[in-house]
Design a protein around this motif. Structure first.
Motif, PDB file in Angstrom:
ATOM      1  N   PHE A  36       0.840  -1.199   0.000  1.00 31.13           N
ATOM      2  CA  PHE A  36       0.000   0.000   0.000  1.00 31.13           C
ATOM      3  C   PHE A  36       0.877   1.251   0.000  1.00 31.13           C
ATOM      4  CE2 PHE A  36      -2.291   3.341   2.344  1.00 31.13           C
ATOM      5  CZ  PHE A  36      -3.378   3.510   1.501  1.00 31.13           C
ATOM      6  N   LEU A  37       1.916   1.285   0.807  1.00 28.75           N
ATOM      7  CA  LEU A  37       2.813   2.443   0.875  1.00 28.75           C
ATOM      8  C   LEU A  37       3.646   2.601  -0.396  1.00 28.75           C
ATOM      9  CD1 LEU A  37       3.971   2.177   4.603  1.00 28.75           C
ATOM     10  CD2 LEU A  37       2.335   3.787   3.599  1.00 28.75           C
ATOM     11  N   ILE A  38       3.940   1.533  -1.077  1.00 30.52           N
ATOM     12  CA  ILE A  38       4.655   1.618  -2.359  1.00 30.52           C
ATOM     13  C   ILE A  38       3.699   2.069  -3.470  1.00 30.52           C
ATOM     14  CG2 ILE A  38       5.806   0.227  -4.134  1.00 30.52           C
ATOM     15  CD1 ILE A  38       6.993  -1.451  -1.830  1.00 30.52           C
ATOM     16  N   ALA A  39       2.433   1.658  -3.406  1.00 32.14           N
ATOM     17  CA  ALA A  39       1.457   1.994  -4.452  1.00 32.14           C
ATOM     18  C   ALA A  39       1.130   3.473  -4.489  1.00 32.14           C
ATOM     19  CB  ALA A  39       0.181   1.183  -4.255  1.00 32.14           C
ATOM     20  N   LEU A  40       1.136   4.162  -3.356  1.00 27.26           N
ATOM     21  CA  LEU A  40       0.811   5.594  -3.345  1.00 27.26           C
ATOM     22  C   LEU A  40       1.780   6.405  -4.200  1.00 27.26           C
ATOM     23  CD1 LEU A  40      -0.306   6.177   0.345  1.00 27.26           C
ATOM     24  CD2 LEU A  40      -1.703   6.183  -1.709  1.00 27.26           C
ATOM     25  N   PRO A  41       3.096   6.383  -3.949  1.00 25.47           N
ATOM     26  CA  PRO A  41       3.976   7.154  -4.840  1.00 25.47           C
ATOM     27  C   PRO A  41       4.037   6.567  -6.249  1.00 25.47           C
ATOM     28  CG  PRO A  41       5.253   6.103  -3.085  1.00 25.47           C
ATOM     29  CD  PRO A  41       3.817   5.829  -2.818  1.00 25.47           C
ATOM     30  N   ALA A  98       0.502   8.706 -12.955  1.00 24.81           N
ATOM     31  CA  ALA A  98      -0.372   9.828 -13.318  1.00 24.81           C
ATOM     32  C   ALA A  98       0.424  10.973 -13.923  1.00 24.81           C
ATOM     33  CB  ALA A  98      -1.142  10.309 -12.091  1.00 24.81           C
ATOM     34  N   SER A  99       1.607  11.251 -13.410  1.00 23.95           N
ATOM     35  CA  SER A  99       2.414  12.351 -13.964  1.00 23.95           C
ATOM     36  C   SER A  99       2.927  12.002 -15.353  1.00 23.95           C
ATOM     37  CB  SER A  99       3.556  12.713 -13.021  1.00 23.95           C
ATOM     38  OG  SER A  99       4.446  11.625 -12.888  1.00 23.95           O
ATOM     39  N   LEU A 100       3.306  10.750 -15.596  1.00 25.96           N
ATOM     40  CA  LEU A 100       3.714  10.347 -16.944  1.00 25.96           C
ATOM     41  C   LEU A 100       2.549  10.450 -17.923  1.00 25.96           C
ATOM     42  CD1 LEU A 100       5.989   7.272 -16.159  1.00 25.96           C
ATOM     43  CD2 LEU A 100       6.695   9.532 -16.966  1.00 25.96           C
TER      44      LEU A 100
END
Length: 163
Positions: A13-18, A24-26
């Motif tokens: 979960f903590l890896i999925a957030l960033p 999304a930025s790409l």
């Protein structure tokens, strides 16, 4: 009893957030790079100098008592030129410039028929706000105007003096 870290929920979960922010930025970067808006001129100084030339061509159209009317149907644009003091109907360059979409701009050289009407075949009907300019083939005079299409009334094009 303890599971290894890669089998637990919270590290993923903590890896999925960033990770979602990177994806999304790409996506945003590729979207904006493919759909650029060309509202700012590359060489604004040259365009500013060109405005003075345009004004002199508009004044020349007034001196020759030129005006025009533009009517549109779905697939044709018809320019009716009041030739004023010109001896004959000249070849003209008709330019349609969209306010924000430069790839939709149209520029064509047109000859008149026997009645002094200039017909342009349009690929698609014009929609929205447009800047319309008519120039002599030699660039000696110009008429212009702004219009919102579709329009049931003819668009009047003048030199510098708007009547």
């Amino acid at each position: 009893m303890n599971k290894p870290w890669y089998k637990q929920f919270w590290p993923w979960f903590l890896i999925a957030l960033p990770g979602s922010v990177v994806v999304a930025s790409l996506f945003t970067f590729t979207l904006f790079s493919k759909n650029q808006v060309s509202l700012v001129a590359e060489d604004y100084y040259k365009e500013g100098k060109g405005i003075n030339q345009d004004l002199s061509r508009l004044r020349q159209a007034d001196a020759l008592s030129l005006s025009a009317r533009l009517t549109l149907s779905d697939d044709n644009a018809i320019v009716i030129l009041d030739k004023g003091e010109l001896a004959q109907f000249p070849t003209i360059k008709v330019t349609f410039q969209h306010r924000t979409l430069a790839d939709k701009d149209i520029e064509k050289m047109v000859n008149s028929d026997q009645n002094g009407r200039y017909r342009l075949a349009l690929v698609e009907p014009l929609q929205g706000p447009w800047y319309v300019e008519i120039n002599a083939f030699d660039g000696s005079w110009a008429l212009n105007g702004r219009a919102n299409f579709p329009s049931s009334d003819p668009v009047k094009l003048y030199g510098q003096s708007k009547e």
